[in-house]
Design a protein around this motif. Sequence first.
Motif, short mmCIF file in Angstrom:
data_model
loop_
_atom_site.label_atom_id
_atom_site.label_comp_id
_atom_site.label_asym_id
_atom_site.label_seq_id
_atom_site.Cartn_x
_atom_site.Cartn_y
_atom_site.Cartn_z
N GLU A 249 -7.49 -5.73 22.29
CA GLU A 249 -7.54 -4.91 23.50
C GLU A 249 -6.55 -3.74 23.46
O GLU A 249 -6.74 -2.73 24.15
CB GLU A 249 -7.26 -5.78 24.73
N LYS A 250 -5.49 -3.87 22.66
CA LYS A 250 -4.46 -2.83 22.60
C LYS A 250 -4.68 -1.82 21.48
O LYS A 250 -3.88 -0.89 21.30
CB LYS A 250 -3.08 -3.48 22.44
N LEU A 251 -5.75 -1.98 20.70
CA LEU A 251 -5.98 -1.09 19.56
C LEU A 251 -6.20 0.35 20.01
O LEU A 251 -6.84 0.62 21.02
CB LEU A 251 -7.21 -1.56 18.77
N GLN A 252 -5.66 1.26 19.21
CA GLN A 252 -5.84 2.69 19.41
C GLN A 252 -6.69 3.25 18.27
O GLN A 252 -6.83 2.62 17.21
CB GLN A 252 -4.49 3.40 19.45
N ALA A 253 -7.23 4.43 18.47
CA ALA A 253 -8.08 5.05 17.45
C ALA A 253 -7.35 5.17 16.11
O ALA A 253 -7.95 5.01 15.05
CB ALA A 253 -8.55 6.43 17.93
N THR A 254 -6.05 5.41 16.17
CA THR A 254 -5.26 5.57 14.94
C THR A 254 -5.05 4.25 14.19
O THR A 254 -4.55 4.25 13.07
CB THR A 254 -3.89 6.19 15.27
N ASP A 255 -5.43 3.13 14.80
CA ASP A 255 -5.26 1.82 14.16
C ASP A 255 -6.41 1.45 13.24
O ASP A 255 -6.35 0.44 12.53
CB ASP A 255 -5.12 0.72 15.22
N THR A 256 -7.47 2.23 13.26
CA THR A 256 -8.63 1.87 12.45
C THR A 256 -8.25 1.81 10.97
O THR A 256 -7.45 2.61 10.47
CB THR A 256 -9.80 2.84 12.67
N GLY A 257 -8.79 0.81 10.28
CA GLY A 257 -8.50 0.62 8.87
C GLY A 257 -7.25 -0.18 8.59
O GLY A 257 -6.87 -0.35 7.42
#
Length: 269
Positions: A249-257
């Motif tokens: 739920e806390k993921l941001q777009a920059t966390d992908t990968g």
Amino acid sequence: MSFLDGNAITSLTSEGAENSSIINTLVIGASRGIGLGFVEKLLLDNRITKVYATYRDSESASGLFALLDAYPNKLTCFAVDIIDEEQIAKCVEKIRTDTDKLHFAINCVGILHDRNLQPEKSLRQINVENLTRYFQVNSIASVLLAKHLQPLFKHKENSVFATISAKVGSIGDNQSGGWYGYRASKAALNMLMRNVSIEYGRSCPKAIVVTLHPGTTDTNLSQPFQKNVPPEKLFSVERTVNQLFSVIEKLQATDTGQFFSWDGSKLPW
């Protein structure tokens, strides 16, 4: 930027136009353990509209079928062996007859041991058949899922595609060796999903792709190896699911990968 936010669409009712939120989810490997725990949590969450779930063996899916009886309008189940690409493709096509988008998918399928499959303690125990099985289940299956699920993530709403990995798949963290097939297949999984995150970044720009370490959870997968695990480090399924869901739920777009642990910290490759 949660997949639970920003998914509002406009629908017409007898009272006129109003905003409603449709959130579709998929749990792969939902017959027991962490997968079944995720299904239970999603079904109890009133923000979730639909839960799709897969199982391989009906004999071990009694808990999932009980949930299907309790939530017939919210839960849909499919029999899928995810090392069989044709079965994956057919499952996704069935989902696409019902909806054109997913907002959350998590692959909980993994193998550490089975009747003739045990984690290797030395090079003497390595054989091609066991290595192949580790990679089929723990690595290849996930990238096949990514291949066929891609059209369902090509929308303009926040979404997450997560896969259960393992800290022992971290090359940088490996200090003890052993478990050749399991470690290597999880390391391969991390690389494959990192690749997926880059391609999804172009084709599905609102999708975040991550791998997750759940910690040692009290399931059939970890049961033979729990002896030396401190009680406070052996998590119940419910605790693991809640912890991972909090990370998701806390993921941001920059966390992908990226590769995350159950506490939200990033793990080394």
